[in-house]
Design an enzyme around this catalytic site. Structure first.
Site, PDB file in Angstrom:
ATOM      1  CE  LYS A  83     -14.768  -2.682  -4.107  1.00  0.00           C
ATOM      2  NZ  LYS A  83     -15.528  -3.098  -2.956  1.00  0.00           N
ATOM      3  CE  LYS A  93      -8.364 -10.872  -3.024  1.00  0.00           C
ATOM      4  NZ  LYS A  93      -7.917 -10.397  -1.724  1.00  0.00           N
ATOM      5  CE  LYS A 147      -4.362  -1.609   1.956  1.00  0.00           C
ATOM      6  NZ  LYS A 147      -5.337  -1.444   3.044  1.00  0.00           N
TER       7      LYS A 147
END
Ligand code: TRP
Length: 332
Positions: free
Chosen positions: A199, A196, A114
């Site tokens: 969204k 994976k 992140k």
């Protein structure tokens, strides 16, 4: 609460859940309520570790709450609440952060990912995110935590923090165990089945949202990437078909052998349509229930207010004892 094991889990309010969130996690939350005492939480405090639009965050949090109910979480059976409503999470998080090493947090792979993805905002909250997650769990002395693969390292850290606290201050916290659901495969992207389902993928066809309408679901499945053979069977190297078979299997309860015989001699087109229809039919009652709940704001409010009261009462007992253990002066 009855003498059953206690489950805690949380989900981020990042918009509509994907089919991956649903199959991998949320779908199991309803059935778990019969076997365990369950505490479920929409983690809005965690959400602000990356930049959020305040209006959208509020909307997404309400939607996530209603969606969990639409997916089968019953606020009468479980404690279902919004994280920021219960102050003990932030309070315990501070104490746990003083029992967590900088080095441990630096090793968290999600922080490394992140902080690369949000390089313009590597804030301290992003770094201490796993401590807050440990506080969520330990504030209830939860026994079991259903987590996907990407959260295993965080749960491991929560266990280490609990053990360290117990050594330092005397046995107190329950050391939580991961709960691995009996079924629930990892759902992969429909456009790149080695990744994976997510969204945030640039290609909207790669991802099914659980509020997608029937036509959209079917269209996305029709476009799913497969392979150049024409055999519906589960085999190494057939990532696209394997993914569709896993989805079909979890939704219909059919095993791989019976799916293979169902589609023997048929083309991928038939198979993709069948998967699309099965998923769309499965999601339809969720969508209907979500629409119904969304219109009943007063009821939702009553549910999350009561949920927060119960969660506070429960966690306050735990956190007060922690305050005593670390040597804070009693307030009363
Ligand atoms: N970090 C989790 C996720 O992104 C969400 C979460 C927050 C959580 N607190 C938790 C999960 C406590 C389980 C237990 O998926």
């Amino acid at each position: 609460m009855e003498d059953k094991k206690l489950i805690f889990s949380g989900i981020q309010p990042t918009g509509t859940f994907t089919l991956g969130n649903y199959i991998g996690a949320v779908r199991n939350w309803g059935p778990l309520q019969d076997e365990y005492n369950c505490i479920y939480c929409v983690v809005d405090l965690h959400a602000i570790t990356v930049k959020q639009d305040p209006v959208k965050l509020r909307q997404n949090t309400m939607n996530a709450y209603a969606l969990l109910m639409a997916c089968g979480v019953d606020p009468q059976k479980s404690i279902l609440f919004i994280q920021s409503h219960v102050k003990t999470h932030a309070e315990l998080s501070w104490i746990l952060s003083c029992n967590t090493q900088f080095g441990e947090l630096s090793r968290m792979t999600q922080f490394k990912d992140k902080s690369q993805r949000h390089a313009d905002d590597v804030n301290a909250g992003l770094f201490t995110y796993p401590v807050l997650m440990a506080a969520d769990i330990l504030a209830y002395n939860a026994d079991l935590v259903p987590v996907g693969g990407d959260q295993k390292q965080h749960l491991e850290l929560a266990r280490n923090i609990a053990q360290r606290f117990n050594q330092r201050y005397g046995d107190f916290f329950t050391v939580p165990e991961p709960y691995i659901p009996k079924v629930g495969a990892r759902v992969m992207s429909l456009q790149d089945p080695t990744k994976k389902m997510s969204k945030s993928d640039d290609n909207p066809n790669s991802c099914i949202l659980i509020l997608d309408d029937k036509d959209t679901v079917i269209r996305k499945f029709k476009r799913a990437v497969t392979d150049s053979e024409a055999e519906v069977c589960y085999r190494e190297g057939k990532d696209g078909i394997n993914n569709l078979m896993s989805i079909y299997s979890t939704i219909t309860g059919k095993d791989f052998a019976s799916i293979e015989s169902e589609f023997a001699g048929k083309g991928y087109g038939d198979f993709k349509l069948a998967v699309g229809e099965a998923v769309a039919d499965h999601l339809e009652p969720i969508r209907t229930e979500f629409d119904r709940l969304s219109k009943d704001k007063a009821f939702l409010k009553q549910c999350y207010t009561e949920g927060a009261e119960k969660a506070l009462r429960y966690s306050q007992r735990v956190v007060s004892k922690v305050y005593r253990k670390v040597g804070f002066v009693d307030r009363t």
